[in-house]
Scaffold this motif. Structure first.
Motif, short mmCIF file in Angstrom:
data_model
loop_
_atom_site.label_atom_id
_atom_site.label_comp_id
_atom_site.label_asym_id
_atom_site.label_seq_id
_atom_site.Cartn_x
_atom_site.Cartn_y
_atom_site.Cartn_z
N GLY A 16 0.83 -1.20 0.00
CA GLY A 16 0.00 0.00 0.00
C GLY A 16 0.86 1.25 0.00
N GLU A 17 0.30 2.35 0.55
CA GLU A 17 1.01 3.64 0.52
C GLU A 17 1.80 3.85 1.82
N ASN A 18 3.07 4.22 1.67
CA ASN A 18 3.94 4.53 2.81
C ASN A 18 4.70 5.81 2.48
N VAL A 19 4.61 6.81 3.38
CA VAL A 19 5.20 8.12 3.11
C VAL A 19 6.26 8.45 4.16
N PHE A 20 7.40 8.95 3.68
CA PHE A 20 8.48 9.40 4.56
C PHE A 20 8.68 10.90 4.34
N ASP A 21 8.67 11.66 5.42
CA ASP A 21 8.95 13.10 5.37
C ASP A 21 10.43 13.29 5.73
N PHE A 22 11.24 13.77 4.77
CA PHE A 22 12.68 13.92 4.98
C PHE A 22 13.09 15.38 5.16
N THR A 23 12.13 16.27 5.35
CA THR A 23 12.50 17.69 5.48
C THR A 23 13.44 17.88 6.66
N SER A 24 14.44 18.74 6.45
CA SER A 24 15.44 18.97 7.49
C SER A 24 15.89 20.42 7.43
N THR A 25 16.55 20.86 8.49
CA THR A 25 17.09 22.22 8.56
C THR A 25 18.57 22.14 8.87
N ASP A 26 19.24 23.31 8.83
CA ASP A 26 20.66 23.33 9.15
C ASP A 26 20.90 22.89 10.59
N GLU A 27 19.96 23.24 11.50
CA GLU A 27 20.12 22.88 12.91
C GLU A 27 19.73 21.43 13.16
N LYS A 28 18.72 20.96 12.44
CA LYS A 28 18.27 19.58 12.58
C LYS A 28 18.40 18.92 11.20
N ASN A 29 19.57 18.35 10.98
CA ASN A 29 19.89 17.86 9.63
C ASN A 29 19.78 16.35 9.50
N ILE A 30 19.36 15.66 10.57
CA ILE A 30 19.39 14.19 10.55
C ILE A 30 17.98 13.61 10.46
N VAL A 31 17.83 12.66 9.51
CA VAL A 31 16.62 11.84 9.43
C VAL A 31 17.03 10.44 9.88
N LEU A 32 16.45 9.95 10.96
CA LEU A 32 16.85 8.66 11.54
C LEU A 32 15.76 7.63 11.26
N ILE A 33 16.17 6.53 10.62
CA ILE A 33 15.24 5.46 10.29
C ILE A 33 15.76 4.18 10.94
N GLY A 34 15.00 3.64 11.85
CA GLY A 34 15.40 2.43 12.55
C GLY A 34 14.69 1.21 12.00
N GLY A 35 15.30 0.08 12.19
CA GLY A 35 14.67 -1.15 11.73
C GLY A 35 15.60 -2.33 11.94
N TYR A 692 11.83 7.54 12.14
CA TYR A 692 10.89 6.50 11.74
C TYR A 692 11.39 5.15 12.24
N LEU A 693 10.43 4.22 12.39
CA LEU A 693 10.77 2.85 12.73
C LEU A 693 10.10 1.93 11.72
N LEU A 694 10.91 1.09 11.07
CA LEU A 694 10.40 0.12 10.10
C LEU A 694 10.17 -1.20 10.84
N VAL A 695 8.94 -1.67 10.80
CA VAL A 695 8.59 -2.92 11.48
C VAL A 695 8.16 -3.92 10.43
N ASN A 696 8.83 -5.06 10.41
CA ASN A 696 8.56 -6.05 9.38
C ASN A 696 7.76 -7.22 9.96
N ASP A 697 6.66 -7.52 9.30
CA ASP A 697 5.86 -8.70 9.65
C ASP A 697 6.33 -9.84 8.75
N GLU A 706 6.40 3.45 11.25
CA GLU A 706 5.89 4.11 12.44
C GLU A 706 6.70 5.38 12.70
N ASN A 707 6.02 6.44 13.22
CA ASN A 707 6.65 7.75 13.38
C ASN A 707 7.37 7.90 14.72
N HIS A 708 8.27 6.99 14.99
CA HIS A 708 9.11 7.09 16.19
C HIS A 708 10.31 6.16 16.00
#
Length: 713
Positions: A16-35, A692-697, A706-708
Motif C-alpha cells: 500500500g502507501e507509505n510516506v516518509f517526510d525527509f525535510t530537514s534544517t541546518d540545525e536539525k539535519n538528521i533523518v533517523l530510520i530504525g529497523g 521513523y521505525l520500520l517494522v517487518n511482519d 511508524e513515526n518514532h
C-alpha cells in the motif's frame, strides 16, 4: 540537492502507501530510520535511486527488458492479488538552479497488465508537468550535478565501505567524485577534446596516419589498463603470500602450544632416545660386571699385597715339595757312588743345599696351604689382582653418572613424546599446513606468471608509445591547418595547466581536511598525522616519527634512495633537503655523516592503508567523505546504512557528536537498535528532524512505517 519526501506504493515489502517526510534544517539535519535486519531499509535505498535515475540506476541508457525485469522484482507480492497490479515511487527534491531553490516532484509508476510491465515517468514543478524539452533539461542538469555513480558515492554502507580501498580502481573512484563535486570535470572534458584535435586533420593523405594513431592510442590505453590490473593483482598476490606466511607461523606456534611436535623434531627426539638408551644399557652392563666380578675384591684391596705374598710362597712351597719328592737321598747316594764317593753326610749336605734354593721361608714340612690354587686359578687370580690394583674410581663414577644422565634423558624424551597431542589432532594440523603450503605454491606460481606478463606488457607499451610519438610527429608535420592545430594545442595546454594547478590545490586542501577531521573523531593523536594525495589520487598515510641521524643513514643504506623517500614522503624529503641545504641523496648522506649520530630528527613513517584495521579504515573513509563535502561546498544528501559497523564504542560517541551533525545539510541514517542505541540516540536527538521505525511482519512480508524510533513510544 535535498530530498524532502518519498512515497512508496506497493514497492518491495512496503504494501500500500507509505510516506516518509525527509525535510530537514541546518540545525536539525538528521533523518533517523530504525529497523531490524530485513525490515526494508535497503529497499528504501533502492527506491530513492530508481526514482531519481530510472534505468541509469542500473547502468542502462533507456528502458529495456533487463531494467523492467529488475523493477518487476520490487513489486509487492500482495499487489498481484488485486485486479490491477500497480506500484509507484514518488520523490520530492529541492534543486539549486542559478541561485534559486526549486522544488521538483519525480514520479515513476508501473502498471502490470497482460504479463507486461509498463513504466510511466513524469516530473512536476510549480504545479505543472514538465514538457519533453524541460524534462530533458532537468534530467541533464540532475545528472550533471549528481550523476548516478556520484549518488552511489554518497550511499554509504558501513559494512562494505571498508572494502573501497581493496579495489584496484578506488583512486579513480575518488578522483571522479572530487572532480565532479569541485567542477573540474568540465575542464577535463575540454582538455581531452582539444588534446584529441591533433587526430582530426582534414587531409585525405593523413587518414592512414590518423587511423594508425587512433589504433595505437586505443591499444596503449587498453594495455595500460591491463598493466594497472596486473600491478594490482601482483600486489594482491604479494599481500596474500605475506598473509599465508603469517598463517603458517601462527599455525606452527599453535601446533607447538597444543603439544604438537614437528616431524623433524620427532625424528630427532627418537634418535636421541635410542642413543640415550644405548648409553644407558652400555653403562649398566659395565656397572653389573663391576659389581659381580670386581667389587668384592675392591672392598679388600688392602689385602692384595699379603695375598700375592702368600700365593708366591705357596707356589715356591709346591716347587720345593715337588723337588723334594723327585730327588730322594738314595738317588744322590747312587750318583756319588757311581762317581767313587761313598759319603752319606755329603749326600745329605748336597740335598739340603739343593732344597734350600727352593724352600720358602714360611714353609716347613708341617705347614698347610691357605689357598691351594691350581695353575689356571692362580693365573686368573693374578689377573684379577692386577685389575684391582689398576682400578680407576673416577672412570667408574663417570660410568655411573653417564647411566643416570641417560636414564633421565630417556624419561624426559619419553614424557615429551607421550604428552604430545593425539594423532587425530596432529593430522588436522598437518592438513591445515599442507593446504596453506599448497595455496602458497599456487599463488607463487601465479605471481611469477603475472610478473612475467607485466614485464612483457611494459616492453610492448614502450614500443607502442615510441611508435605513437612518431605518428604524432608525422601528423604535426603534415597538418594543413596549422593555426587551428596550434590554437587547439594551446587551449589544451592551458586546460592542462589549469587542471594541474587546481588539482594540486585541491589535493593539498584535501590532505589538510582529512587530518583535521581525523583529529576530531579519532582518539589516537598519532595514528595519521600527514597525508600525501598523489596525482592519481592514491592516499599515502604517515605518522610523525623521530629518528637518530645514524638510523637515517642505515635506512638510506638498507632501503636505497627511492624506498627511503617513499617511507619519508615528499614532505619528509623536502624537510631533510631544506634542513641540510642539499638537493640530492648523495649530498644528504655526506652532510648526515658529519653530524652526531645520536642527533634527533623529526620526520615521518609511512603507514600502509591496507594495514589499518577495518574500524580504523572506516573512520579514515568517514574523514575523507567529510573532507570532500567541505571542499566542494555542495549540498548533497549523505545516506548511511549500518553507520558504526566496525567502529568501537569510544569512536561511536565521537562520530555521533561531531561527524553526523556536520557532514551534510541532510543526513539520512538507517540503523538497527544495536547500532544507534539509547546512548547514541541521546547524543543525536538535538539534531534529528524526522524519525521513523520500520517494522517487518515476517509472516505477511510486510513493512509498516511508524513515526518514532526504537526507544520512543
Amino acid at each position: 540537492m535535498k530530498i524532502n519526501s518519498i512515497r512508496l506504493y506497493n514497492f518491495s515489502s512496503y504494501e500500500g502507501e507509505n510516506v516518509f517526510d525527509f525535510t530537514s534544517t541546518d540545525e536539525k539535519n538528521i533523518v533517523l530510520i530504525g529497523g531490524k535486519n530485513g525490515a526494508g531499509k535497503t529497499s528504501l535505498f533502492t527506491a530513492i535511486k530508481i526514482a531519481l535515475y530510472g534505468p541509469l540506476a542500473y547502468g542502462y541508457v533507456g528502458v529495456n527488458p533487463r531494467y523492467i525485469s529488475k523493477v518487476k522484482e520490487f513489486i509487492n507480492t500482495k499487489a498481484f492479488q488485486k485486479n490491477r497490479v500497480e506500484t509507484e515511487i514518488q520523490i520530492t527534491i529541492d534543486l539549486k538552479i542559478e541561485r534559486e531553490i526549486k522544488k521538483y516532484v519525480i514520479t515513476r509508476k508501473w502498471d502490470y497488465t497482460n504479463h507486461k510491465l509498463n513504466e510511466e515517468y513524469y516530473v512536476e514543478s510549480e504545479g505543472h508537468i514538465l514538457s519533453e524539452q524541460e524534462l530533458s533539461y532537468f534530467q541533464n542538469y540532475l545528472q550533471g550535478i549528481l550523476p548516478p555513480e556520484l549518488f552511489e558515492f554518497f550511499l554509504f554502507d558501513g559494512e562494505e565501505v571498508g572494502n573501497i580501498f581493496s579495489t584496484s580502481n578506488y583512486n579513480a573512484y575518488i578522483k571522479n567524485a572530487v572532480f565532479i563535486l569541485c567542477g573540474l570535470d568540465v575542464f577535463e572534458i575540454i582538455r581531452k577534446y582539444t588534446g584529441n584535435y591533433l587526430a582530426k586533420s582534414k587531409s585525405i593523405e593523413d587518414e592512414k596516419i590518423r587511423s594508425e594513431y587512433e589504433d595505437e592510442k586505443k591499444a596503449i590505453e587498453k594495455l595500460s589498463m591491463r598493466k594497472k590490473d596486473l600491478e594490482s593483482d601482483i600486489d594482491s598476490a604479494k599481500t596474500e603470500l605475506d598473509n599465508i606466511e603469517v598463517n603458517l607461523v601462527e599455525l606452527e606456534t599453535a601446533y607447538k602450544n597444543a603439544g604438537g611436535i614437528l616431524d623433524n623434531e620427532r625424528k630427532m627426539l627418537e634418535e636421541q632416545y635410542k642413543l640415550a638408551e644405548s648409553r644407558k644399557a652400555e653403562a649398566a652392563a659395565k656397572i653389573k660386571m663391576f659389581v659381580e666380578d670386581m667389587m668384592p675384591f675392591i672392598i679388600v684391596q688392602s689385602l692384595t699385597s699379603d695375598i700375592i705374598k702368600q700365593l708366591e710362597s705357596e707356589e715356591k712351597g709346591e716347587i720345593f715339595k715337588y723337588i723334594q719328592r723327585k730327588i730322594p737321598i738314595e738317588q744322590i747316594n747312587k750318583v756319588l757312588h757311581e762317581s767313587g764317593i761313598d759319603n752319606v753326610n755329603l749326600s745329605k749336605q748336597l740335598l739340603e743345599t739343593i732344597l734350600s734354593e727352593f724352600k720358602p721361608r714360611t714353609v716347613n714340612n708341617n705347614s698347610e696351604l691357605r689357598f691351594d690354587l691350581s695353575k689356571g686359578e692362580m693365573t686368573h687370580l693374578s689377573g684379577m689382582i692386577s685389575s684391582i690394583n689398576g682400578f680407576n674410581k673416577s672412570d667408574m663414577i663417570e660410568i655411573i653418572n653417564s647411566r643416570i644422565e641417560s636414564a633421565e634423558r630417556t624419561i624426559e624424551i619419553n614424557k615429551k613424546l607421550k604428552s604430545a597431542m593425539s594423532d587425530e589432532d596432529a593430522v588436522r594440523f598437518s592438513e591445515n599446513e599442507n593446504k596453506l603450503l599448497k595455496k602458497k605454491e599456487i599463488i607463487s606460481s601465479k605471481l611469477y606468471k603475472l610478473q612475467s606478463e607485466l614485464e612483457m606488457l611494459t616492453q610492448e607499451i614502450e614500443a607502442l608509445v615510441q611508435h605513437k610519438e612518431m605518428l604524432i610527429l608525422s601528423i604535426k608535420n603534415n597538418a594543413q591547418n596549422k593555426h587551428v592545430y596550434e590554437l587547439s594545442s594551446g587551449l589544451s595546454d592551458m586546460m592542462t595547466e589549469l587542471l594541474t594547478e587546481r588539482t594540486i590545490q585541491i589535493r593539498t586542501k584535501l590532505e589538510e581536511l582529512i587530518v583535521q577531521n581525523l583529529k576530531k573523531i579519532y582518539r589516537k593523536n598519532n595514528l595519521i598525522t600527514h597525508i600525501d594525495v598523489t596525482e592519481d589520487f592514491q592516499f599515502i598515510l604517515y605518522q610523525d616519527e623521530q629518528y637518530k641521524v645514524d638510523e637515517i643513514l642505515y635506512l638510506i643504506k638498507n632501503l636505497g634512495a627511492s624506498d627511503f623517500f617513499n617511507q619519508m614522503g615528499s614532505k619528509g624529503k623536502q624537510k631533510l633537503f631544506t634542513q641540510y641545504g642539499v638537493d640530492n641523496i648523495n649530498d644528504l648522506k655526506h652532510r648526515l655523516e658529519t653530524k652526531d649520530g645520536s642527533e634527533i630528527i623529526s620526520l615521518y613513517k609511512r603507514i600502509e592503508l591496507s594495514r589499518l584495521s577495518k574500524g580504523e579504515r572506516q573512520i579514515f573513509i568517514l574523514s575523507l567523505y567529510w573532507a570532500i563535502t567541505i571542499l566542494s561546498g555542495q549540498e548533497i544528501p549523505f545516506i548511511i546504512d549500518t553507520p558504526y559497523a566496525r567502529i568501537d564504542a569510544n569512536h561511536r560517541k565521537e562520530i555521533s557528536e561531531k561527524f553526523f551533525p556536520n557532514i551534510s545539510g541532510q543526513v539520512i541514517i538507517l540503523s538497527t537498535d544495536e547500532e544507534i542505541n539509547e546512548e547514541y540516540y541521546g547524543i543525536l536527538k538535538p539534531y534529528i528532524s524526522q524519525r521513523y521505525l520500520l517494522v517487518n511482519d515476517e509472516n505477511q512480508n510486510k513493512t509498516s512505517v511508524e513515526n518514532h524510533y526504537f526507544f520512543e513510544v
